[in-house]
Design a protein around this motif. Structure first.
Motif, short mmCIF file in Angstrom:
data_model
loop_
_atom_site.label_atom_id
_atom_site.label_comp_id
_atom_site.label_asym_id
_atom_site.label_seq_id
_atom_site.Cartn_x
_atom_site.Cartn_y
_atom_site.Cartn_z
N ARG A 28 -7.98 10.70 3.85
CA ARG A 28 -9.47 12.11 4.76
C ARG A 28 -10.01 10.07 4.58
NH1 ARG A 28 -9.20 16.92 0.88
NH2 ARG A 28 -8.16 17.89 2.54
N HIS A 29 -9.99 9.20 4.33
CA HIS A 29 -10.79 8.35 3.54
C HIS A 29 -10.54 7.16 3.81
CE1 HIS A 29 -15.80 7.38 2.98
NE2 HIS A 29 -14.69 5.63 3.53
N ILE A 30 -10.00 5.87 4.11
CA ILE A 30 -9.72 4.24 4.37
C ILE A 30 -10.15 3.24 3.76
CG2 ILE A 30 -7.99 2.41 5.02
CD1 ILE A 30 -6.24 4.56 5.90
N MET A 31 -10.97 2.64 3.06
CA MET A 31 -11.89 1.05 3.30
C MET A 31 -10.98 0.29 3.22
SD MET A 31 -13.06 -0.67 0.30
CE MET A 31 -13.80 -2.09 -0.31
N ASP A 32 -11.62 -0.77 3.96
CA ASP A 32 -11.11 -2.13 3.91
C ASP A 32 -12.29 -3.54 3.82
OD1 ASP A 32 -8.10 -3.39 4.24
OD2 ASP A 32 -9.60 -4.58 4.89
N VAL B 65 -8.97 -3.65 10.49
CA VAL B 65 -7.99 -3.22 9.80
C VAL B 65 -7.79 -2.01 8.90
CG1 VAL B 65 -6.80 -3.32 7.84
CG2 VAL B 65 -7.29 -5.46 8.74
N ALA B 66 -9.72 -1.57 8.24
CA ALA B 66 -9.98 -0.34 8.53
C ALA B 66 -9.75 0.87 9.33
CB ALA B 66 -11.27 0.08 7.40
N THR C 14 6.70 -0.20 9.39
CA THR C 14 5.89 0.40 10.10
C THR C 14 5.00 -1.41 10.81
OG1 THR C 14 3.37 1.18 10.02
CG2 THR C 14 3.92 -0.37 8.85
N GLU C 15 4.31 -1.09 12.45
CA GLU C 15 3.76 -2.48 12.75
C GLU C 15 2.86 -2.50 11.28
OE1 GLU C 15 1.03 -4.00 16.47
OE2 GLU C 15 2.65 -1.81 16.53
N ILE C 16 2.79 -3.60 11.13
CA ILE C 16 1.66 -4.35 9.73
C ILE C 16 0.52 -5.09 10.65
CG2 ILE C 16 1.39 -5.93 7.53
CD1 ILE C 16 2.77 -3.71 7.64
N ILE C 17 -0.90 -4.43 10.34
CA ILE C 17 -1.73 -5.05 10.93
C ILE C 17 -2.47 -5.90 10.06
CG2 ILE C 17 -3.74 -4.51 11.34
CD1 ILE C 17 -3.39 -1.53 12.51
N ALA D 243 -13.04 5.86 8.44
CA ALA D 243 -13.18 4.50 8.23
C ALA D 243 -14.08 4.07 7.64
CB ALA D 243 -11.86 3.79 9.09
N GLY D 244 -14.12 2.92 6.46
CA GLY D 244 -14.92 1.88 6.37
C GLY D 244 -14.60 0.65 4.89
N THR D 245 -15.87 0.46 5.30
CA THR D 245 -15.84 -1.27 4.57
C THR D 245 -16.12 -0.85 2.85
OG1 THR D 245 -17.93 -2.00 5.18
CG2 THR D 245 -16.03 -2.85 6.03
#
Length: 365
Positions: free
Chosen positions: A41-45, A50-51, A175-178, A62-64
């Motif tokens: 539900r939430h990805i931080m980078d 990238v996020a 996978t395709e790495i970012i 997404a967020g930082t």
């Protein structure tokens, strides 16, 4: 059901701190197979591009900001996949945020002081912590553990042997790495570079098997290093001894095919041999073989339908729902203490060997 347990009528929400190759190539594929139970539900980078790109793959926010992710009520479980130096503070913050469970990639702390802080907060908040040493959650290992009888008491030799191509090859299969981190060009004439490589090898690769090694090493606090070799471009060969056990840790990462990851525990009248699947290959579980009576009696366990990474997510879901008992904080601390002791002794031995070689060369000259 614990005070943090989640209801069983909806998928649990997952928030991930750090969207690098491990998140992209390992955790997201594992979670995709468990989407009826777990939902990202939430990805931080720290890199917003990238996020947002990784989050878009799974329809997550997404967020930082770590604080924003921890404050997100849709997140029940936090996975910490950031660089090692941030692990302790982020584990503690996730516990204090009242999440239902925390997964931290190994190592979960960089020293004993950090580990003690984490243990205290986990005890205070009641939030269970799982460390991502995936082999301890592999169904092949778990089946062996249920069937090996008195093997831990009679073992005299333990081996972890790893032959892998570079992670990037497996990541690209998955996978395709970012935004993959750039590879360096180490100066192997510098002993500090070699010591850093050995430290990274033990704490980044061998650490997957060190909880398994410790399961067969009751006297794990008394470790002597017999030999240390740095294997280029990345690897190690380390021989250790406790008062009752010999431990061999070997790894090489180059263009070799095929990959091999084996663990052995050899006793007077029985032996365990496990073939693990490579980390980035979603290829089912390990296969374990227990032999007795000089090989006259053999039992094979596996392969099963999922690997240790999926196993640890199943464990996390059970912890968050209150259907599985929380792991012992002391076990986590003992596993880390064991890994740190081996890493420190390995680095010290390598430094002493380099100094002795330099002195001998000086005398010879």
């Amino acid at each position: 059901m614990s005070q943090h347990a989640a209801p069983a009528d909806r998928p649990l929400g997952v928030g991930i701190l750090g969207a690098g190759p491990v998140t992209q190539a390992i955790h997201l594929p594992a979670l995709a197979r468990l989407q009826n139970n777990l939902e990202v539900r939430h990805i931080m980078d720290v890199d917003p591009a990238v996020a947002s790109s990784v989050a878009a793959r799974v329809g997550a926010a997404a967020g930082t900001s770590m604080d924003a992710l921890l404050a997100d009520p849709a997140v029940d479980i936090v996975a910490i996949c950031s660089p090692h130096q941030f692990h302790a503070d982020q584990v503690i913050a996730a516990c204090r945020a009242g999440k239902k469970a925390v997964l931290c990639e190994k190592p979960f702390a960089m020293n004993a002081e950090e580990a003690a802080r984490i243990s205290a907060v986990s005890t205070e908040t009641g939030v269970p912590i799982v460390v991502g040493a995936m082999h301890t959650f592999d169904p092949g290992w778990l089946a062996a553990e249920q069937n090996w009888g008195d093997l831990p008491e009679q073992v005299h030799t333990i081996r972890s042997s790893i032959v892998l191509p570079p992670n990037a090859r497996f990541e690209d299969f998955a996978t395709e790495i970012i935004a993959r981190p750039a590879a360096g060009n180490p100066d192997y004439s510098d002993i500090e570079v070699i010591k850093g490589a050995l430290q990274g090898g033990i704490m980044g690769l061998a650490i997957h098997d060190l909880p398994l090694v410790r399961r067969f090493t009751p006297d794990f606090t008394d470790i002597e290093v017999l030999n240390v070799f740095h294997v280029r471009p990345f690897g190690y060969a380390v021989s250790l001894r406790t008062p009752t056990r010999v431990i061999e840790l070997r790894a090489v990462m180059n263009s070799t095919w095929k990959p091999e990851w084996t663990f052995e525990a050899i006793g007077d009248d029985a032996a365990l041999h496990i073939d693990f699947t490579p980390s980035y290959v979603q290829a089912g579980s390990a296969v374990a073989m227990i032999s007795r009576g000089n090989g006259s009696e053999t039992s094979v366990f596996g392969p099963y339908g999922h690997n240790g990474y999926e196993g640890e997510w199943r464990e996390l879901a059970g912890l968050a729902r209150g259907t599985r008992p929380a792991p012992s904080a002391q076990t986590l601390i003992d596993d880390l203490t064991f890994a740190l002791a081996i890493a420190d002794a390995t680095v010290a031995s390598a430094g002493a060997g380099h100094a002795a070689a330099a002195q001998e060369a000086g005398v010879s000259a």
